[in-house]
Enzyme design. Sequence first.
Site, PDB file in Angstrom:
ATOM      1  N   CYS D 130       0.850  -1.189   0.000  1.00  0.00           N
ATOM      2  CA  CYS D 130       0.000   0.000   0.000  1.00  0.00           C
ATOM      3  C   CYS D 130       0.882   1.235   0.000  1.00  0.00           C
ATOM      4  O   CYS D 130       1.655   1.460   0.928  1.00  0.00           O
ATOM      5  CB  CYS D 130      -0.926   0.024   1.196  1.00  0.00           C
ATOM      6  SG  CYS D 130      -1.925   1.520   1.239  1.00  0.00           S
ATOM      7  N   ILE D 191      -1.499  -6.528  -9.610  1.00  0.00           N
ATOM      8  CA  ILE D 191      -0.618  -5.575  -8.969  1.00  0.00           C
ATOM      9  C   ILE D 191      -1.426  -4.606  -8.102  1.00  0.00           C
ATOM     10  O   ILE D 191      -2.610  -4.390  -8.332  1.00  0.00           O
ATOM     11  CB  ILE D 191       0.191  -4.746 -10.002  1.00  0.00           C
ATOM     12  CG1 ILE D 191      -0.733  -3.986 -10.960  1.00  0.00           C
ATOM     13  CG2 ILE D 191       1.117  -5.653 -10.787  1.00  0.00           C
ATOM     14  CD1 ILE D 191      -0.031  -3.028 -11.927  1.00  0.00           C
TER      15      ILE D 191
HETATM   16  C1  FMN Z   1     -10.034   3.347  -3.634  1.00  0.00           C
HETATM   17  C2  FMN Z   1      -9.070   2.206  -3.593  1.00  0.00           C
HETATM   18  C3  FMN Z   1      -8.712   1.657  -2.366  1.00  0.00           C
HETATM   19  C4  FMN Z   1      -7.813   0.602  -2.285  1.00  0.00           C
HETATM   20  N1  FMN Z   1      -7.513   0.049  -1.081  1.00  0.00           N
HETATM   21  C5  FMN Z   1      -6.700  -1.044  -1.024  1.00  0.00           C
HETATM   22  C6  FMN Z   1      -6.449  -1.697   0.203  1.00  0.00           C
HETATM   23  O1  FMN Z   1      -6.970  -1.323   1.247  1.00  0.00           O
HETATM   24  N2  FMN Z   1      -5.612  -2.769   0.213  1.00  0.00           N
HETATM   25  C7  FMN Z   1      -5.036  -3.231  -0.952  1.00  0.00           C
HETATM   26  O2  FMN Z   1      -4.290  -4.212  -0.915  1.00  0.00           O
HETATM   27  N3  FMN Z   1      -5.263  -2.637  -2.137  1.00  0.00           N
HETATM   28  C8  FMN Z   1      -6.084  -1.558  -2.199  1.00  0.00           C
HETATM   29  N4  FMN Z   1      -6.341  -0.971  -3.425  1.00  0.00           N
HETATM   30  C9  FMN Z   1      -5.718  -1.515  -4.652  1.00  0.00           C
HETATM   31  C10 FMN Z   1      -6.678  -2.456  -5.384  1.00  0.00           C
HETATM   32  O3  FMN Z   1      -7.010  -3.557  -4.585  1.00  0.00           O
HETATM   33  C11 FMN Z   1      -6.061  -2.947  -6.714  1.00  0.00           C
HETATM   34  O4  FMN Z   1      -4.867  -3.666  -6.444  1.00  0.00           O
HETATM   35  C12 FMN Z   1      -5.730  -1.829  -7.655  1.00  0.00           C
HETATM   36  O5  FMN Z   1      -6.704  -0.817  -7.570  1.00  0.00           O
HETATM   37  C13 FMN Z   1      -5.630  -2.279  -9.123  1.00  0.00           C
HETATM   38  O6  FMN Z   1      -6.826  -2.800  -9.604  1.00  0.00           O
HETATM   39  P1  FMN Z   1      -7.918  -1.929 -10.424  1.00  0.00           P
HETATM   40  O7  FMN Z   1      -7.186  -1.229 -11.506  1.00  0.00           O
HETATM   41  O8  FMN Z   1      -8.929  -2.926 -10.920  1.00  0.00           O
HETATM   42  O9  FMN Z   1      -8.514  -0.966  -9.447  1.00  0.00           O
HETATM   43  C14 FMN Z   1      -7.242   0.091  -3.496  1.00  0.00           C
HETATM   44  C15 FMN Z   1      -7.606   0.656  -4.726  1.00  0.00           C
HETATM   45  C16 FMN Z   1      -8.508   1.693  -4.800  1.00  0.00           C
HETATM   46  C17 FMN Z   1      -8.858   2.269  -6.139  1.00  0.00           C
END
Ligand code: FMN
Lengths: 250, 250, 304, 304
Positions: D130, D191
Amino acid sequence: MRKIKMRLLQIREIAKDTIEMKLEDDYITKVANPGQFISIALPNHTLPRPISIADIDRENGEITLLFKIMGKGTDTLAGFIPGTEVDCFGPNGNGFPLDSGQVDKVLLIGGGIGVPPLYYLGKRLEEQGIEVKSILGFQSGKYVFYEKKFESLGETIIVTDDGSYGMKGFVTDAVNIIPGFDAYYACGPTGMLRALTEQMKNKTGYISLEERMGCTVGACAACVIPTATEGSYKKICHDGPVFAAEEVML
Amino acid sequence: MRKIKMRLLQIREIAKDTIEMKLEDDYITKVANPGQFISIALPNHTLPRPISIADIDRENGEITLLFKIMGKGTDTLAGFIPGTEVDCFGPNGNGFPLDSGQVDKVLLIGGGIGVPPLYYLGKRLEEQGIEVKSILGFQSGKYVFYEKKFESLGETIIVTDDGSYGMKGFVTDAVNIIPGFDAYYACGPTGMLRALTEQMKNKTGYISLEERMGCTVGACAACVIPTATEGSYKKICHDGPVFAAEEVML
Amino acid sequence: MTHLQVELPGLKLKNPLMPASGCFGFGKEYSKFYDLSLLGAVIMKAATGEERPGNATPRVAETNSGMLNAIGLQNPGVDRIINEEVPFLANYDTAIIANIAGSTVEEYEEVAAKFNLTRNVHALELNISCPNVKEGGIQFGTDPEMAKHVTEKVKQASDKPVYVKLSPNVSDIVAMAKAVEEAGADGLTMINTLTGMQLHLPSKRPLIANKTGGLSGPAIKPIAVRMIYEVKQAVNIPIIGMGGIQTAEDVLEFLLAGASAVAVGTANFQNPLILPELISELPKVLQKYGFSSVEEAIGKAVTG
Amino acid sequence: MTHLQVELPGLKLKNPLMPASGCFGFGKEYSKFYDLSLLGAVIMKAATGEERPGNATPRVAETNSGMLNAIGLQNPGVDRIINEEVPFLANYDTAIIANIAGSTVEEYEEVAAKFNLTRNVHALELNISCPNVKEGGIQFGTDPEMAKHVTEKVKQASDKPVYVKLSPNVSDIVAMAKAVEEAGADGLTMINTLTGMQLHLPSKRPLIANKTGGLSGPAIKPIAVRMIYEVKQAVNIPIIGMGGIQTAEDVLEFLLAGASAVAVGTANFQNPLILPELISELPKVLQKYGFSSVEEAIGKAVTG
Ligand SMILES: Cc1cc2nc3c(=O)[nH]c(=O)nc-3n(C[C@H](O)[C@H](O)[C@H](O)COP(=O)(O)O)c2cc1C
Ligand SMILES: Cc1cc2nc3c(=O)[nH]c(=O)nc-3n(C[C@H](O)[C@H](O)[C@H](O)COP(=O)(O)OP(=O)(O)OC[C@H]3O[C@@H](n4cnc5c(N)ncnc54)[C@H](O)[C@@H]3O)c2cc1C
Ligand SMILES: Cc1cc2nc3c(=O)[nH]c(=O)nc-3n(C[C@H](O)[C@H](O)[C@H](O)COP(=O)(O)OP(=O)(O)OC[C@H]3O[C@@H](n4cnc5c(N)ncnc54)[C@H](O)[C@@H]3O)c2cc1C
Ligand SMILES: Cc1cc2nc3c(=O)[nH]c(=O)nc-3n(C[C@H](O)[C@H](O)[C@H](O)COP(=O)(O)O)c2cc1C
Ligand code: FES
Ligand code: FES
C-alpha cells in the site's frame, strides 16, 4: 439502489454554465427522497459523477437534474442530446429528514450549484403544509436560476456576491432578515456551510455536503468527513450527504 | 499533408461489418493519388486510424472511405452520424504509380478490406485508357461489396473462401484465369500478398501493405518492412504503403 | 505579455515546448505540417554508434489512454545523423538536442564524442532508460551505480551539456536522479516509458513482436508528475518533463511540479499540430492561473 | 459448457472473479445491487491492528483512464472486522479473503493471528504494497528482504494460505515475487497501484491531500499484464491478477498472461454491476477464443 438507464428528454441552459436535464425514469422517481443523489457513469471516465435530484415528477416518471459545467465530465454531460440513454445508479445517500414533526416554518439556504436539491425538498415540505422561505446565493446575476420556482414555494431572497442581481452579499448576510423559522436546510460550498452553521449554532439545521467521490455508495472510503465525535468519520455518500449541522466538523 | 476536419455527408453499411463513408473535403480531393491513405484521429484514442482513399469526386469535393469494423476505433467511427466533423490528416504515403507508360492492361487484385484503394486506382487507370480487370476475394458472400462498381471498370471475378458467392477459393486461384496483363496492383492481407508475389515473380507488380502504425507520417519507425536489400528497412506509412513487388520481403 | 522563454544549460529556449525523442524522427515529417522554428527545441531520435535495424514488427499497440512501443532504437547511426539529419534541422531557428543510446559505455562515449564535434547540436540527452534494448540499456537505467558511471564517462567525452533521461521503472527515482546529478549531469529529462505488455487474444501471444513495450501517453501522466515533483525536491539541476502531455493545462501541471521545459511524444501521433497548438495556448493558460511567465510557474507546487 | 471453476490454495472458486481489496468495502454496499453469492470470492478492505482514520480528504482524483487514491487504510480494526463484517459476508456462498496491513511486522503478525482463528476467512492477502502508509508499508513492498521477512512471520502466525500482494513500484518485480515465494507464500496477488500525483491548477497544490496517491484503472493494465507474464515464468505459486480490468476480454488477457483468477477494483465505481456482468460474459469470451474452461487458459501466453 439500482443501475439504470435514463432516457434524456430535455436539456437546456437555464443560467450561465448551468444545465437543466429532464430524464425519463420509472424507478428513482418512485423511491427517491429530496437530498438524495444519483451517480452518472460517463463514457471514457473512470469515476461516476454525483448529481443531486433537483425535482421529481412521480406521475410522469420524470426526474430533473441541474448541474454546472465544472470540468470534463459535466462538459460531456452538457453535450448529450435528447434520446441519449444515460447510465446511472442510485438513488444514493440519505436525503433530508422530511417528517421531523414539530417543524412549521423552515428556511432553505442554497449557494450556487447547491441550490438544486433544495427545490425538490421545498416542494415536498410545502406539500406537508410547512411554510418554506428561501435564501439563494449566486456569484452574479447571470448564474441565477429557479428564482420563480422557489418563489412559488414561498418568500425567496436572491443574494449575489457582486450585487449584480438581488441583494449584494452572502447568504449569511440575508439570514438575519428572515425572522422565526424552526429549522434550516442548507446546501452549498463548504465555506458557506461553515459560516452558516457557526452563525446558527443554536438552530436546528441540516446541511448537505460535497466531497470528491470514488464509488459513491459507501464502499471505498474516499468521501469521509470527521464527525463531532473525536477521531470518528462518516461517509458523505452513504451516511450523508445530509447531516445534522452539529454532527460533523467542517 | 495537412490536418483537416472533414464533414461526414453519408454513412452506410454496404456489406457485413463494412462501412462506406462519404466526406466533404476540399484539400485531399485535390491532391491525393490512388493508394494514399488518410489518418483519422478518434476521440479518446491515442493512435490515429489509417484508412485508404477508396474514391474521390474532385468536382464535388467528396471523398469516399470504406472500412471494416475490426475493433474499438472502427466501431466508434461506424457510429458517427452525418454532420460530424471528422479529425483527419493526410494524404499520407506514396500511392500507386499511375504513369508507368508502357502499360496497356492491368489486373487489380484485392482481398477483403484491401479492395477499397483499388477502386479509385482502377478509375484513374481506366480514365487513361488502360484496360482494367479485377479479382476481388472475400471471406464469404455477405462480405462482398463494390462488385458492380468494379464491373463498370472491366471484367471482374469475385472469389470467396467458402464459395458462398462467385468462385470458391483464393484470389491466387483466379489469377490464372485472366490472360495477358502487363502489371498487377494488389492490396490485401499479407498472407495473400506473399502468395501472390511468389506466384507472379516474373510479372511487374505493385502491392500495398499494412502494418500497425504510430505516427502514420514516417516519424516513429513503427511500421517498417524489410527490403530486398539485406538489413535495410522501409517505412510503410512514408515510403509505402505501395511498393514494387520485388522491393520488399514479406 | 507572457514570457515563454526559458534558459537551461546549453539551451536558450524561446518557449518550453519540444518534441520527445523517438516521436518526431529528425523533424522532416512534421516540417511538412508547420515551421519547426516555432519549437523551443527538437530532441532527435536516439543515435547509436552504428546503424540499427530495430525490432521486428508489430512495434506499437494502442492501450487505454496510452500506447506501447518497442521500436528498438532503429536509427541510421550517429555518422549519418550528423551528416544527413542535423543539417536539415539546423535550417530552423530552434535548439537541437541529440538523444544518445548504446549497448556499452564505450558506445555512449563514442556517440557523445561525435556529437561534441557537431556545431549545431546544443545538448545531449543520455538515454539510459530505453526499455527496448536487450544488451544493457535497461540496467543502466535502473541501477544508480551504472547510471552514475555512464554519465561520468559521457561528461568526460563531451563539452556539451548532458541531460540524463530517467526511467520510471525503478523503486526509487530520487536515488537515480541524485546519482546522475553527482556524476555531473547538467539536467534531467523524465520520464521515459514504463514497461508494459498487451496480449493479442486471437494468437494468445504478446501483440508486440518484442513482447514487452514502453507505455507512454496520458495514462502515465500521474506517474510522471509524481516523479518530477519528488526529484525536484532532491536535486538542483533542471528537469525537462514529459509523459502524457496533451493539453496546455498539462504543460502547466508539469511546470508546477518542477519541470523547466516539457517534451511531447505520443500526442504528436493523433495530432501532428499539437506542438504549435500548445505553444499558442500556453500564454492564455499561464495567465488564467496567474502567471506572467513560464519561469514563475516552475516548481511552484514544490516551493509554494 | 464452459468450466469457470478454479482451485487455489485455500480457495475453491466457482469462478475466477472477485472484487479487489479496498474497492468493495466489506461487501454490504454492493449486496444491495446483487447477490454476492455470484462472486468467486470477496477480498475485504485492509485490516490493521487498531482502527485507523485514514488520510485527510480529498482522497481520490480521476486521471486519464484511471484514478488516484490515498484512502490511507481507513478501517475499523481487525476485531470489529471479525465481529461485524465477516459474519455478514459469511451469509453468502463465496470465499472470503482478508487483506491485512500494518506499520510493523508485529502488527501484521497480530492481524494474521486473529484472522487465523476466524472460521469463515479462507485466505489472507498480505498487503505489503500500500503506497499510502507512511510508516513502512512502502518499504516492505519494494525491498525483497523485508518482503521475505514479513511473509515468513505471517506464515508462522497463520495456518491459512497467504497470498502476498506485490507493488508495481519496483525495478525488479521478479525478484520480489521470488523472495516471497521462498518465504513460503502460497500465492501472489498483483498488482497494487502505481504511485502517482495530480496537481490542482487553481491551488497549485497536489489535488489529493496526501499529495501522492495510488494509480489504478485501465491506464495501468499493460503494466499489470507485463508483470504477471514475467512473474508467471519465475514462480510456481498461483497468481491472482488485477489492474485495470473492465471487460471479459481483459479477464482472458490476465488469465493468458498467467493469472489463475482476477480481481476487479476501480471498475466497480463506474458500474456497480461489473462483477456479475463479467461473470456472465466470460464463458462466451472463453469460447470465442477456443477455451472450454478457465483452467485451460491460465498462462497460455507463457507456455504456448
Ligand atoms: C479506492 C481504492 C482503495 C484501495 N484500497 C486497497 C487496500 O486497502 N488494500 C489493498 O491491498 N489494495 C487496495 N487498493 C488496490 C486495489 O485492490 C487494486 O490492487 C488496484 O486498484 C488495481 O486494480 P484496479 O485497476 O482494478 O482498481 C485500493 C484501490 C482503490 C482504487
Ligand atoms: C452528493 C453530491 C451531489 C452533487 N450534486 C450536484 C448537483 O446537483 N449539481 C452540480 O452541478 N454538481 C453537483 N455536485 C458536484 C458535481 O458532482 C461535480 O461538479 C462534478 O462531479 C464535476 O465533474 P467534472 O467532470 O465536470 O469535473 P472534473 O474536475 O473534471 O472532475 C474530476 C473528478 O473530480 C470530481 N469532482 C470535481 N468537483 C467535484 C465536486 N465539487 N464535488 C464532488 N466531486 C467533484 C468528479 O466527480 C470527478 O471524479 C454534487 C456533488 C456531490 C458529492
Ligand atoms: C495504409 C493502411 C491503409 C488502410 N486502409 C484501410 C481501409 O481502407 N479500410 C479498412 O477497413 N482498413 C484499412 N486499414 C486497416 C485499418 O487501419 C485497421 O483495421 C484499423 O486501424 C483498426 O482499428 P480498430 O480501432 O478498429 O482496431 P483495434 O484493434 O482496436 O486497433 C488497435 C490499434 O491497432 C491498429 N490496427 C489494428 N489492426 C490494424 C491493421 N490491420 N492495420 C493497421 N493497424 C491496425 C489500429 O490502428 C490501432 O492503433 C488500413 C491500414 C493501413 C496501415
Ligand atoms: C514510438 C516512440 C519511440 C520512442 N523512442 C525513444 C527514443 O528513441 N529515445 C528516448 O529516449 N525515448 C524514446 N521514447 C520515449 C519518449 O521520448 C517519451 O519519453 C515518452 O514517450 C513519454 O512521453 P509521451 O507520453 O509524451 O509520449 C519513445 C516513445 C515513443 C512513443
Ligand atoms: S465515495 Fe466511496 S465511500 Fe463515499
Ligand atoms: S507509423 Fe510512424 S513511421 Fe510509420
